[in-house]
Scaffold this active site. Structure first.
Site, PDB file in Angstrom:
ATOM      1  N   SER A 222       0.852  -1.198   0.000  1.00 50.17           N
ATOM      2  CA  SER A 222       0.000   0.000   0.000  1.00 50.17           C
ATOM      3  C   SER A 222       0.882   1.241   0.000  1.00 50.17           C
ATOM      4  O   SER A 222       1.939   1.267   0.628  1.00 50.17           O
ATOM      5  CB  SER A 222      -0.960  -0.026   1.187  1.00 50.17           C
ATOM      6  N   MET A 223       0.443   2.258  -0.747  1.00 51.03           N
ATOM      7  CA  MET A 223       1.279   3.435  -0.980  1.00 51.03           C
ATOM      8  C   MET A 223       0.522   4.731  -0.686  1.00 51.03           C
ATOM      9  O   MET A 223       0.665   5.719  -1.419  1.00 51.03           O
ATOM     10  CB  MET A 223       1.759   3.420  -2.441  1.00 51.03           C
ATOM     11  N   GLY A 224      -0.304   4.721   0.382  1.00 54.62           N
ATOM     12  CA  GLY A 224      -1.027   5.933   0.762  1.00 54.62           C
ATOM     13  C   GLY A 224      -1.828   6.486  -0.400  1.00 54.62           C
ATOM     14  O   GLY A 224      -2.548   5.734  -1.079  1.00 54.62           O
ATOM     15  N   ASP A 226      -0.985   7.218  -3.220  1.00 49.49           N
ATOM     16  CA  ASP A 226      -0.599   6.680  -4.525  1.00 49.49           C
ATOM     17  C   ASP A 226      -1.182   5.291  -4.789  1.00 49.49           C
ATOM     18  O   ASP A 226      -0.800   4.631  -5.766  1.00 49.49           O
ATOM     19  CB  ASP A 226       0.931   6.637  -4.647  1.00 49.49           C
ATOM     20  N   GLY A 227      -2.083   4.826  -3.923  1.00 52.24           N
ATOM     21  CA  GLY A 227      -2.761   3.558  -4.187  1.00 52.24           C
ATOM     22  C   GLY A 227      -1.962   2.347  -3.752  1.00 52.24           C
ATOM     23  O   GLY A 227      -1.601   2.231  -2.577  1.00 52.24           O
ATOM     24  N   GLY A 253      -4.505   1.501   6.575  1.00 49.36           N
ATOM     25  CA  GLY A 253      -3.946   0.191   6.258  1.00 49.36           C
ATOM     26  C   GLY A 253      -4.849  -0.920   6.805  1.00 49.36           C
ATOM     27  O   GLY A 253      -5.068  -1.942   6.141  1.00 49.36           O
ATOM     28  N   ASP A 254      -5.393  -0.710   7.994  1.00 52.62           N
ATOM     29  CA  ASP A 254      -6.287  -1.720   8.600  1.00 52.62           C
ATOM     30  C   ASP A 254      -7.581  -1.835   7.794  1.00 52.62           C
ATOM     31  O   ASP A 254      -8.088  -2.936   7.565  1.00 52.62           O
ATOM     32  CB  ASP A 254      -6.616  -1.330  10.047  1.00 52.62           C
TER      33      ASP A 254
END
Ligand code: ATP
Length: 312
Positions: A222-224, A226-227, A253-254
């Site tokens: 996961s890239m915040g 940026d998807g 993230g959870d």
């Protein structure tokens, strides 16, 4: 039903103190207390996405009792291993636009408790179709504990998602039997590989081809905003998301893990699994509360997520 595992849950207390004074008395109005821990966030978002969740892990004392009460209020089934010590409090002081956190490390468990927890986990697996394990390991347990949990799941044909970091994550990946899915962010990924990563497709693809990741069906990096970058079996995907108004990104993230769990449990197509996971993470950023989504907004957000398969 989806089983969520939280080995070191907490009551998260937030104290808004506009004029915080060190070495002095600070009075607080509007303290907020919630059942915290990454796996509990996952369970809550699974429920909000309309699936049954059963929360397990380790609880003790009056703090443990408060967590059970909060889970019950949210209609989240729970069946924890009880210990005769207190679960932990984690305190966040919100002052002058800053956040100062005081995190208790939580109870230290014994090897005997570890064995009993695994036995309970194995029993719970007979009623669930997927497992999501999240967060840190309590002190006292071997760092290979999550690897063992993933192995027991695999032996019973139940997919296990593991979302942890540091040594417990490394040990999961070094275990002889691999989890079904992991969801590191880019920082966790570069820590694992021991090197800086630029976020180019070439660099991410090369990273996920590392031997450490062999045998894991789904790797969602996961890239915040940026998807995500994803490896599913031999295939790679770049998932992009639109810009949205972020209120509080903590717990995204959870929420992503919750979306992933629900989508996998429902045998969604690969692009839809990724859209559901991203949409859940995005919806979490749009809310004040941590580990919370508004399901009414799901469909329009889901439809804006773009999944592109990367040519080999
Ligand atoms: P946390 O530790 O706070 O739970 P994380 O680092 O594990 O988060 P992130 O990669 O930050 O996870 O976020 C997970 C997902 O949530 C992203 O892939 C994305 O779908 C959504 N998300 C997070 N931050 C943003 C943002 N600023 N804008 C839009 N979506 C976001």
């Amino acid at each position: 039903m989806i089983l969520t595992v939280t080995m070191n849950p907490s009551v998260d207390i937030s104290y808004p103190i506009s004029d915080f004074k060190l070495n002095n008395v600070n009075r607080v109005e509007g303290a907020v207390k919630t059942a915290g821990g990454k796996g509990l966030n996952v369970a809550r978002v699974i429920r909000l996405l309309g699936e049954e969740a059963l929360a397990t892990g380790v609880l003790g004392g009056t703090i443990g009792g408060y967590i059970v009460q909060e889970l019950t209020k949210d209609k989240i089934g729970n069946d924890f291993f009880n210990i005769n010590r207190e679960s932990r409090n984690c305190i966040a002081i919100l002052h002058d636009g800053k956040q100062t956190e005081i995190l208790e490390s939580g109870p230290v468990l014994t090897a005997e408790e570890g064995t009993a927890i695994l036995a309970k986990y194995e029993r719970l697996l007979s009623n669930v179709s997927l497992v999501a394990i999240s967060g840190s390991l309590p002190q006292g347990l071997p760092s290979g504990f999550y690897g063992r949990m993933a192995q027991i799941g695999r032996e019973k044909g139940i997919p296990v998602i593991v979302d942890t970091s540091g040594e417990p994550l490394r040990q999961v990946l070094l275990h002889k039997v691999k989890p079904f899915a992991i969801k590191p962010n880019t920082t966790e990924l570069s820590q694992l590989l021991g090197r800086e990563l630029d976020e180019s497709i070439r660099s991410l693809k090369q990273a996920l081809t590392d031997e450490l990741f062999q045998g894991i069906e789904w790797i969602i990096v996961s890239m915040g905003r940026d998807g995500a970058f994803v490896k599913h079996g031999p295939d790679f995907y770049r998932v992009t998301i639109p810009e949205i108004k972020v209120v509080n990104p903590v717990g995204s993230g959870d929420a992503t893990v919750a979306g992933l769990a629900v989508a996998l449990k429902n045998n969604q197509t690969v692009p839809d699994v990724l859209r559901t996971a991203m949409a859940a993470g995005m919806l979490n950023t749009m809310e004040e509360k941590t580990g919370y989504i508004n399901p009414d907004k799901f469909k329009p957000v889901f439809e804006l997520v773009q999944v592109k398969k990367i040519d080999l």
